[in-house]
Design an enzyme around this catalytic site. Structure first.
Site, mmCIF file in Angstrom:
data_model
loop_
_atom_site.group_PDB
_atom_site.id
_atom_site.type_symbol
_atom_site.label_atom_id
_atom_site.label_comp_id
_atom_site.label_asym_id
_atom_site.label_seq_id
_atom_site.Cartn_x
_atom_site.Cartn_y
_atom_site.Cartn_z
ATOM 1 C CG ASP A 109 -2.715 -6.270 -0.204
ATOM 2 O OD1 ASP A 109 -3.926 -6.313 -0.638
ATOM 3 O OD2 ASP A 109 -2.562 -6.704 0.835
ATOM 4 C CG ASP A 136 -5.280 -11.752 3.832
ATOM 5 O OD1 ASP A 136 -4.453 -12.245 2.698
ATOM 6 O OD2 ASP A 136 -5.191 -10.658 4.217
ATOM 7 C CD GLU A 137 -8.961 -9.044 4.802
ATOM 8 O OE1 GLU A 137 -9.626 -8.444 5.586
ATOM 9 O OE2 GLU A 137 -7.884 -8.332 3.895
ATOM 10 C CD1 TRP A 171 -2.589 -4.979 8.949
ATOM 11 C CD2 TRP A 171 -1.869 -5.370 6.895
ATOM 12 N NE1 TRP A 171 -2.363 -6.270 8.926
ATOM 13 C CE2 TRP A 171 -2.189 -6.597 7.669
ATOM 14 C CE3 TRP A 171 -1.821 -5.301 5.421
ATOM 15 C CZ2 TRP A 171 -1.981 -7.496 7.036
ATOM 16 C CZ3 TRP A 171 -1.676 -6.655 4.952
ATOM 17 C CH2 TRP A 171 -1.564 -7.774 5.531
ATOM 18 C CB THR A 172 1.208 0.933 5.051
ATOM 19 O OG1 THR A 172 1.021 0.261 3.764
ATOM 20 C CG2 THR A 172 2.484 0.190 5.811
ATOM 21 C CG ASP A 206 -3.202 -1.390 10.893
ATOM 22 O OD1 ASP A 206 -2.811 -2.567 11.602
ATOM 23 O OD2 ASP A 206 -4.061 -1.675 9.977
ATOM 24 C CG HIS A 257 -5.693 -9.014 -0.281
ATOM 25 N ND1 HIS A 257 -5.991 -7.710 0.172
ATOM 26 C CD2 HIS A 257 -6.082 -9.891 0.617
ATOM 27 C CE1 HIS A 257 -6.443 -7.926 1.419
ATOM 28 N NE2 HIS A 257 -6.677 -9.119 1.638
ATOM 29 N NE ARG A 294 -3.948 -2.305 1.870
ATOM 30 C CZ ARG A 294 -3.953 -3.389 2.092
ATOM 31 N NH1 ARG A 294 -2.778 -4.142 2.674
ATOM 32 N NH2 ARG A 294 -4.955 -4.375 1.629
HETATM 33 C C1 ACM Z 1 -5.148 -9.213 7.272
HETATM 34 O O1 ACM Z 1 -5.172 -8.622 8.123
HETATM 35 N N1 ACM Z 1 -5.958 -9.432 6.369
HETATM 36 C C2 ACM Z 1 -4.265 -10.394 7.330
#
Ligand code: ACM
Length: 645
Positions: free
Chosen positions: A320, A454-455, A598-599, A550, A390, A291
């Site tokens: 990402d 993830d996600e 996370w940025t 974050d 992602h 990011r």
């Molecule tokens: C994450 O925070 N999606 C690993």
């Protein structure tokens, strides 16, 4: 398209250490510089020249001792030892020069930089120690002593020390130290110099009367990364089983001396010992460089911060939705397109971007420099390529990765990126990933490669005719089941390259992957960790509600940071105890803990430092210090000594 030019890189580690002492001299009002150039490398050198720069330049040199002054222009000096001189590992070339332009008044008026040119013309880095002058012995420290006068972060397993009212000058290896031991001291000196450039360094390789001597021993029965420090009447004994333990012992000594010099109630030990070992083997910190792009010099400095806190894993988030930051041979578009955001670029501006395009990626040379720096600091870099979700940047760079018949906007991730998962039914997905894993395996020595996981959006692949056919062939009907198929294939590809799979906790969803050798980073709910450990996965705990850096410090309106996981004050981060979430019988599966940054909202170095420090010190202590030794009063009084980017 190149990666950011002109960004400071991770400089080469020095194999030579130059100390300089200023001495008064009869008949020479400005005095003399006495030098010691020590070979801390493994190879003898001969026929070399030394270049150094100093504000106090040498105008004339009638009394040069054991040295030839070959050239001097402005602050630049080039000198050589007498003909035939050989500088063997561990030994020093001593020489002195007079005729300097005025007596130095400050520590910074000595030698400012140096390098060595070998006989074949190859130039080598030289670390330059502080300019010193003789004083009349150890100084006494005044002022009231703090309740806990020793400033150590993270706190050791066992501390029994008596504070001294005297402040030693520098800490110096005793005669007889090996080149390897001298090199270790020089490396930790360089670490402190980089982190705290305007403070005096804790160590020198040349002893003066007010210094404290260091002796070294090794003891294979000590724990990995553990060490022991014995403070004795005339010296300090450092015992370790490995290079990491020795580095941590030296770092602890440097921390003690830094704080004692700062005053404010802190002291250097007169007597006693520290016996120390890590609580967890994995003490990690993650950084999202997708990011936001962080220049190599910033990553190198962050590695220094981690080493200072005895954090030994850097989880490097390289890709990402917002960008792909790692050069991949054979797929230049991943970075030429996938690392560029802008109004007219394939990737639109994202948080923090204006109309000016933003870009930046890490070349193989950048990665090699950082991996080398990390290994010198006992840090393992675990790279992360976040797949199959992602992946907007990869899909923008290589449009053939998408199923042309999947409708636009068929599904969206929680962050609002449409159709952002790599498609396992497309051959290019696998040929590209072969190239990605080849490069990861070539660049990173870590046994683990982190592949995200993830996600992945619930609707992923459901509207792709190609994925539908694959699911029918496999007899499955959910995104979760297809993700499990995807990750199992990835796991086999990693195994072919001799690497183990690390991923976020969702990799365990559904059927998951083979548990053997797999390590999952637990970020969602802490309770998920115990379930995964129960199923046989190794886990690292990074619960967002405690260890996501974050997340804002408080719920106050003026606070900077994310809010989806609540708020995490320094105190609540410190108070989180992983042992409460993992039952005792599953503890062997708990490899350690990790902070994550996370940025999205990290818009400047000021934001970075506000979010990371000192909360990272709380995670560092949780990773290192036995739970029974955690103590908020002691810890919170020491955080002012923490480093920053
Ligand atoms: C994450 O925070 N999606 C690993």
């Amino acid at each position: 398209m190149t990666n950011q030019q002109g960004a400071p890189g991770a400089p080469e580690a020095a194999c030579f250490h130059l100390d300089c002492l200023w001495q008064p001299s009869e008949g020479d009002p400005a005095g003399r510089f006495v030098f010691e150039l020590r070979n801390t490398g493994a190879v003898p050198v001969e026929g070399f020249r030394l270049v150094f720069t100093t504000l106090r330049f040498v105008e004339r040199d009638p009394s040069a001792d054991n040295v030839h002054l070959l050239d001097r222009r402005g602050y630049y000096h080039e000198v050589a030892p007498p003909e035939g001189f050989r500088l063997v590992p561990g030994s020093a070339w001593r020489f002195s020069l007079g005729g300097i332009t005025g007596e130095p008044q400050h520590r910074g008026e000595g030698i400012v930089s140096a390098y060595l040119t070998e006989a074949d013309g190859v130039r080598r880095a030289v670390f330059v120690g502080d300019l010193r002058r003789e004083t009349s012995g150890e100084r006494s420290v005044s002022g009231a002593m703090a309740a806990q006068p020793f400033a150590l972060i993270p706190w050791p397993a066992e501390v029994e020390m008596v504070p001294s009212d005297l402040l030693p000058g520098y800490l110096v290896p005793a005669e007889g130290a090996t080149a390897d031991e001298l090199s270790a001291v020089s490396a930790v000196t360089a670490l402190f110099r980089r982190l705290f450039p305007i403070e005096p360094a804790p160590f020198s390789l040349t002893a003066l009367p007010d210094d404290r001597l260091l002796r070294f021993a090794s003891d294979a029965s000590l724990d990995r990364e553990g060490y022991r420090l014995d403070f004795r009447a005339t010296d300090i004994l450092i015992t370790a089983a490995d290079a990491a333990g020795r580095q941590y012992a030296l770092t602890a000594l440097g921390q003690l001396l830094r704080a004692a010099r700062a005053g404010g109630g802190f002291r250097f030990p007169a007597d006693g010992h520290i016996a120390d070992r890590p609580r967890f083997a994995w003490r990690g910190c993650h950084l999202d460089t997708a990011r936001r792009f962080f220049p190599v010099g910033d990553i190198a400095r962050f590695l220094d911060c981690l080493a200072y806190l005895r954090i030994n894993v850097f989880h490097w988030h390289l890709t990402d939705d917002e960008a792909w930051r790692l050069e991949i041979r054979g797929y230049p578009e991943l970075t030429s397109v996938g690392s560029v955001r802008g109004p007219d670029a394939a990737l639109p501006p994202q948080l923090g971007d204006g109309a000016q395009p933003s870009s930046g990626f890490y070349s193989h040379a950048d990665v090699r420099a950082l991996v080398c720096r990390a290994s010198q600091l006992n840090i393992e870099i675990v790279p992360e390529i976040d797949i199959p979700g992602h992946s907007t940047a990869a899909l923008a760079a290589l449009p053939a990765l998408a199923d042309r018949n999947e409708p636009a906007g068929a599904y969206a991730s929680v962050q609002g990126f449409a159709n952002n998962a790599l498609n396992p039914a497309i051959d290019l997905t696998w040929t590209m990933l072969e190239a990605v894993f080849d490069d990861l395996a070539a660049l990173f020595p870590s046994p683990y490669l982190h592949v995200g996981g993830d996600e992945v959006a619930h609707g992923a692949w459901q509207s792709s005719p190609l994925a539908a056919r694959l699911m029918a062939d496999l007899g499955i009907d959910s995104a979760e089941a297809l993700q499990s198929h995807f990750m199992r294939r990835v796991q086999a590809m990693l195994a072919e390259r001799g690497r183990k799979l690390a991923g976020w906790n969702e990799v365990g969803n559904g059927e998951g992957v083979e548990t053997e050798g797999t390590l999952l980073t637990v970020w969602q709910k802490a309770a998920i960790g115990a379930g995964l450990a129960q199923r046989g996965y190794d886990i690292v705990m990074a619960p967002a509600e405690a260890y996501y850096l974050d997340i804002a410090h408080s719920s106050g309106w003026d606070e900077i940071g994310m809010s989806w996981a609540g708020a995490t004050s320094l105190e609540s981060t410190y108070a989180y105890e992983v042992g409460n979430d993992i039952p005792a019988e599953l503890l062997p599966r708990l490899k350690g803990i990790q902070a994550c940054l996370w940025t999205e909202l990290v818009d400047s170095r000021v934001h970075f430092n506000h979010l990371v420090f000192p909360r990272l010190t709380a995670v560092a202590e949780a990773g290192w210090t036995p739970a029974a030794n955690k103590n908020w009063e002691r810890f919170s009084a020491l955080t002012r000594f923490c480093p920053s980017l």
